[in-house]
Design a protein around this motif. Structure first.
Motif, PDB file in Angstrom:
ATOM      1  N   PHE A  61     -13.923 -13.459   6.387  1.00  0.00           N
ATOM      2  CA  PHE A  61     -14.260 -12.730   5.162  1.00  0.00           C
ATOM      3  C   PHE A  61     -12.965 -12.542   4.386  1.00  0.00           C
ATOM      4  CE2 PHE A  61     -15.383  -9.336   2.358  1.00  0.00           C
ATOM      5  CZ  PHE A  61     -16.772  -9.217   2.316  1.00  0.00           C
ATOM      6  N   VAL A  62     -12.910 -13.089   3.179  1.00  0.00           N
ATOM      7  CA  VAL A  62     -11.720 -12.976   2.334  1.00  0.00           C
ATOM      8  C   VAL A  62     -12.038 -11.995   1.212  1.00  0.00           C
ATOM      9  CG1 VAL A  62     -10.048 -14.200   0.909  1.00  0.00           C
ATOM     10  CG2 VAL A  62     -11.069 -15.349   2.893  1.00  0.00           C
ATOM     11  N   PHE A  63     -11.256 -10.929   1.128  1.00  0.00           N
ATOM     12  CA  PHE A  63     -11.550  -9.811   0.242  1.00  0.00           C
ATOM     13  C   PHE A  63     -10.464  -9.663  -0.815  1.00  0.00           C
ATOM     14  CE2 PHE A  63     -11.409  -4.940  -0.117  1.00  0.00           C
ATOM     15  CZ  PHE A  63     -12.403  -4.902  -1.088  1.00  0.00           C
ATOM     16  N   ALA A  64     -10.861  -9.700  -2.085  1.00  0.00           N
ATOM     17  CA  ALA A  64      -9.921  -9.446  -3.174  1.00  0.00           C
ATOM     18  C   ALA A  64      -9.754  -7.940  -3.333  1.00  0.00           C
ATOM     19  CB  ALA A  64     -10.422 -10.070  -4.472  1.00  0.00           C
ATOM     20  N   SER A  65      -8.714  -7.416  -2.697  1.00  0.00           N
ATOM     21  CA  SER A  65      -8.388  -6.000  -2.819  1.00  0.00           C
ATOM     22  C   SER A  65      -7.423  -5.842  -3.996  1.00  0.00           C
ATOM     23  CB  SER A  65      -7.798  -5.475  -1.514  1.00  0.00           C
ATOM     24  OG  SER A  65      -7.616  -4.084  -1.557  1.00  0.00           O
ATOM     25  N   SER A  66      -6.652  -4.775  -4.020  1.00  0.00           N
ATOM     26  CA  SER A  66      -5.797  -4.492  -5.178  1.00  0.00           C
ATOM     27  C   SER A  66      -4.585  -3.676  -4.763  1.00  0.00           C
ATOM     28  CB  SER A  66      -6.608  -3.721  -6.220  1.00  0.00           C
ATOM     29  OG  SER A  66      -5.777  -3.242  -7.258  1.00  0.00           O
ATOM     30  N   LEU A  67      -3.490  -3.858  -5.494  1.00  0.00           N
ATOM     31  CA  LEU A  67      -2.331  -2.976  -5.313  1.00  0.00           C
ATOM     32  C   LEU A  67      -2.694  -1.526  -5.584  1.00  0.00           C
ATOM     33  CD1 LEU A  67       0.630  -4.911  -6.970  1.00  0.00           C
ATOM     34  CD2 LEU A  67       0.280  -4.498  -4.534  1.00  0.00           C
ATOM     35  N   SER A  68      -3.791  -1.309  -6.308  1.00  0.00           N
ATOM     36  CA  SER A  68      -4.224   0.048  -6.629  1.00  0.00           C
ATOM     37  C   SER A  68      -4.569   0.859  -5.391  1.00  0.00           C
ATOM     38  CB  SER A  68      -5.436   0.014  -7.570  1.00  0.00           C
ATOM     39  OG  SER A  68      -5.113  -0.585  -8.797  1.00  0.00           O
ATOM     40  N   VAL A  69      -4.759   0.197  -4.231  1.00  0.00           N
ATOM     41  CA  VAL A  69      -5.045   0.964  -3.012  1.00  0.00           C
ATOM     42  C   VAL A  69      -3.898   1.904  -2.691  1.00  0.00           C
ATOM     43  CG1 VAL A  69      -6.505  -0.855  -2.047  1.00  0.00           C
ATOM     44  CG2 VAL A  69      -4.099  -0.760  -1.411  1.00  0.00           C
ATOM     45  N   HIS A  70      -2.679   1.532  -3.089  1.00  0.00           N
ATOM     46  CA  HIS A  70      -1.508   2.337  -2.749  1.00  0.00           C
ATOM     47  C   HIS A  70      -1.388   3.590  -3.604  1.00  0.00           C
ATOM     48  CE1 HIS A  70      -0.034  -0.633   0.039  1.00  0.00           C
ATOM     49  NE2 HIS A  70      -0.108  -1.579  -0.890  1.00  0.00           N
ATOM     50  N   GLY A  71      -2.069   3.616  -4.751  1.00  0.00           N
ATOM     51  CA  GLY A  71      -1.967   4.785  -5.625  1.00  0.00           C
ATOM     52  C   GLY A  71      -0.584   4.924  -6.216  1.00  0.00           C
ATOM     53  N   THR A  72       0.062   6.043  -5.951  1.00  0.00           N
ATOM     54  CA  THR A  72       1.423   6.285  -6.431  1.00  0.00           C
ATOM     55  C   THR A  72       2.416   5.552  -5.537  1.00  0.00           C
ATOM     56  OG1 THR A  72       0.800   8.472  -7.259  1.00  0.00           O
ATOM     57  CG2 THR A  72       3.157   8.037  -6.963  1.00  0.00           C
ATOM     58  N   ILE A  73       3.115   4.574  -6.097  1.00  0.00           N
ATOM     59  CA  ILE A  73       4.045   3.758  -5.316  1.00  0.00           C
ATOM     60  C   ILE A  73       5.468   4.250  -5.548  1.00  0.00           C
ATOM     61  CG2 ILE A  73       4.985   1.445  -4.979  1.00  0.00           C
ATOM     62  CD1 ILE A  73       2.249   0.344  -5.792  1.00  0.00           C
ATOM     63  N   ALA A  74       6.065   4.753  -4.481  1.00  0.00           N
ATOM     64  CA  ALA A  74       7.436   5.245  -4.560  1.00  0.00           C
ATOM     65  C   ALA A  74       8.437   4.242  -4.006  1.00  0.00           C
ATOM     66  CB  ALA A  74       7.560   6.572  -3.799  1.00  0.00           C
ATOM     67  N   ASP A  75       7.964   3.262  -3.227  1.00  0.00           N
ATOM     68  CA  ASP A  75       8.850   2.272  -2.624  1.00  0.00           C
ATOM     69  C   ASP A  75       9.375   1.305  -3.682  1.00  0.00           C
ATOM     70  OD1 ASP A  75       8.126   3.478  -0.300  1.00  0.00           O
ATOM     71  OD2 ASP A  75       6.920   1.812   0.466  1.00  0.00           O
ATOM     72  N   ALA A  76      10.594   0.840  -3.502  1.00  0.00           N
ATOM     73  CA  ALA A  76      11.160  -0.154  -4.415  1.00  0.00           C
ATOM     74  C   ALA A  76      10.533  -1.520  -4.212  1.00  0.00           C
ATOM     75  CB  ALA A  76      12.670  -0.246  -4.218  1.00  0.00           C
ATOM     76  N   THR A  77      10.049  -1.776  -2.991  1.00  0.00           N
ATOM     77  CA  THR A  77       9.377  -3.034  -2.672  1.00  0.00           C
ATOM     78  C   THR A  77       8.063  -2.723  -1.967  1.00  0.00           C
ATOM     79  OG1 THR A  77      11.488  -4.186  -2.407  1.00  0.00           O
ATOM     80  CG2 THR A  77       9.542  -5.229  -1.453  1.00  0.00           C
ATOM     81  N   VAL A  78       6.975  -3.280  -2.474  1.00  0.00           N
ATOM     82  CA  VAL A  78       5.669  -3.065  -1.856  1.00  0.00           C
ATOM     83  C   VAL A  78       5.481  -4.071  -0.728  1.00  0.00           C
ATOM     84  CG1 VAL A  78       3.176  -3.091  -2.222  1.00  0.00           C
ATOM     85  CG2 VAL A  78       4.683  -2.179  -3.984  1.00  0.00           C
ATOM     86  N   THR A  79       5.131  -3.580   0.453  1.00  0.00           N
ATOM     87  CA  THR A  79       4.888  -4.399   1.636  1.00  0.00           C
ATOM     88  C   THR A  79       3.507  -4.029   2.189  1.00  0.00           C
ATOM     89  OG1 THR A  79       5.708  -2.838   3.293  1.00  0.00           O
ATOM     90  CG2 THR A  79       7.366  -4.176   2.131  1.00  0.00           C
ATOM     91  N   SER A  93     -11.715   3.005  -3.778  1.00  0.00           N
ATOM     92  CA  SER A  93     -12.877   2.182  -3.422  1.00  0.00           C
ATOM     93  C   SER A  93     -12.436   0.886  -2.741  1.00  0.00           C
ATOM     94  CB  SER A  93     -13.715   1.882  -4.670  1.00  0.00           C
ATOM     95  OG  SER A  93     -13.073   0.951  -5.531  1.00  0.00           O
ATOM     96  N   LYS A  94     -11.334   0.311  -3.188  1.00  0.00           N
ATOM     97  CA  LYS A  94     -10.815  -0.890  -2.545  1.00  0.00           C
ATOM     98  C   LYS A  94     -10.289  -0.573  -1.139  1.00  0.00           C
ATOM     99  CE  LYS A  94     -11.435  -4.249  -5.495  1.00  0.00           C
ATOM    100  NZ  LYS A  94     -12.238  -5.450  -5.130  1.00  0.00           N
ATOM    101  N   TRP A  95      -9.676   0.591  -0.996  1.00  0.00           N
ATOM    102  CA  TRP A  95      -9.183   0.996   0.320  1.00  0.00           C
ATOM    103  C   TRP A  95     -10.346   1.186   1.291  1.00  0.00           C
ATOM    104  CZ3 TRP A  95      -9.735   5.359   3.448  1.00  0.00           C
ATOM    105  CH2 TRP A  95      -8.841   5.436   4.533  1.00  0.00           C
ATOM    106  N   PHE A  96     -11.423   1.792   0.830  1.00  0.00           N
ATOM    107  CA  PHE A  96     -12.601   1.946   1.691  1.00  0.00           C
ATOM    108  C   PHE A  96     -13.171   0.579   2.075  1.00  0.00           C
ATOM    109  CE2 PHE A  96     -12.946   6.411   0.169  1.00  0.00           C
ATOM    110  CZ  PHE A  96     -13.037   7.005   1.415  1.00  0.00           C
ATOM    111  N   GLY A  97     -13.142  -0.379   1.133  1.00  0.00           N
ATOM    112  CA  GLY A  97     -13.577  -1.728   1.471  1.00  0.00           C
ATOM    113  C   GLY A  97     -12.746  -2.326   2.587  1.00  0.00           C
ATOM    114  N   GLU A  98     -11.423  -2.127   2.508  1.00  0.00           N
ATOM    115  CA  GLU A  98     -10.541  -2.605   3.569  1.00  0.00           C
ATOM    116  C   GLU A  98     -10.856  -1.929   4.901  1.00  0.00           C
ATOM    117  OE1 GLU A  98      -6.408  -2.509   2.766  1.00  0.00           O
ATOM    118  OE2 GLU A  98      -6.561  -3.463   0.790  1.00  0.00           O
ATOM    119  N   GLU A  99     -11.156  -0.633   4.855  1.00  0.00           N
ATOM    120  CA  GLU A  99     -11.467   0.091   6.079  1.00  0.00           C
ATOM    121  C   GLU A  99     -12.778  -0.395   6.700  1.00  0.00           C
ATOM    122  OE1 GLU A  99      -9.657   2.811   7.829  1.00  0.00           O
ATOM    123  OE2 GLU A  99      -8.355   1.371   6.808  1.00  0.00           O
ATOM    124  N   LEU A 100     -13.752  -0.715   5.874  1.00  0.00           N
ATOM    125  CA  LEU A 100     -15.003  -1.264   6.386  1.00  0.00           C
ATOM    126  C   LEU A 100     -14.749  -2.594   7.103  1.00  0.00           C
ATOM    127  CD1 LEU A 100     -17.319  -0.489   3.339  1.00  0.00           C
ATOM    128  CD2 LEU A 100     -17.532   0.499   5.630  1.00  0.00           C
TER     129      LEU A 100
END
Length: 243
Positions: A61-79, A93-100
């Motif tokens: 199952f390949v899921f198009a999630s989003s950087l938006s799952v992170h919300g407020t990003i304080a890191d200089a590099t997203v990993t 909602s995308k985070w819940f999809g990932e959790e499912l």
């Protein structure tokens, strides 16, 4: 083409009884839909599609999630390990999809790709599309953090090629990671690339930044065969295709 309401399982009756792979791209986004619709489409719809994939014997199952799952990003590099902090309704909602998907990972191996801006002809609703719109109209363009590094976009062609590769791979468990173009530019140079490609005379005004900037680590995607294009070339190609 079969159109589905993912939130309604009744619509699934017309789908094939057996499939190898499910690629889930559909979503309701913030700014266009109310929170209730976002939850219904993105959470309930993803759950229904996972149930379908399980019943159809899907191998991945390949899921198009989003950087938006992170919300407020304080890191200089997203990993893949960047924390989730106060996401909006769409990101949650995308985070819940990932959790499912995580809950079903033993029976249904999955990959969740946390997308930045996707660049393709007519692409809308991201920072670069707003810059291009103003450039085409000759309007002033305000930017923040002009010297900050930037790679936060991906072409639809590079993304599509990666989807094909994933469909041919043997996948186990559950994986989730961000994705972006190769190389680095700056906010200032990204806008300059848009202006050159659009042959625009828009004036750029630099202002103090209300928040920090970040770049995206693509190493996990590259390990899985992703072949990113150079960020400057991808921006220029997006502009040329959209004119």
């Amino acid at each position: 083409m079969l159109q589905l309401d993912l939130a309604s399982k009744e619509d699934f009756s017309g789908l094939p009884k057996r499939v190898n792979t499910v690629i889930h791209l559909a979503a309701a986004s913030s700014g266009e839909h109310r929170t209730s619709r976002i939850v219904d489409a993105n959470v309930n719809g993803t759950r229904n599609l996972i149930d379908y994939a399980l019943s159809a014997g899907a191998e991945r199952f390949v899921f198009a999630s989003s950087l938006s799952v992170h919300g407020t990003i304080a890191d200089a590099t997203v990993t893949p390990d960047t924390p989730v902090i106060n996401p909006d309704a769409y990101g949650a909602s995308k985070w819940f999809g990932e959790e499912l998907l995580r809950e079903n990972s033993e029976a249904l191996p999955s990959v969740a790709i946390r997308l930045p801006a996707v660049l393709g002809r007519g692409a809308k609703r991201h920072w670069l599309s707003g810059v291009l719109d103003k450039a085409r109209k000759g309007e002033e363009i305000e930017i923040f953090n002009p010297n900050a590094a930037f790679n936060n976009a991906i072409s639809v062609d590079a993304l599509s090629e990666f989807f094909v590769r994933l469909c041919r791979m043997s996948i186990t468990g559950r994986d989730a990671f961000p994705i972006a173009s190769a190389g680095r530019t700056t906010i200032r140079d990204a806008v300059s690339t848009v202006l050159r490609a659009a042959e625009s005379r828009s004036v750029v005004r630099e202002s103090p930044s209300p928040r920090t900037s970040f770049v995206i680590d693509t190493s996990r995607a590259v390990e899985l065969g992703f072949r990113p294009g150079d960020i400057v070339e991808e921006i220029a190609g997006y502009v040329r295709a959209s004119l």
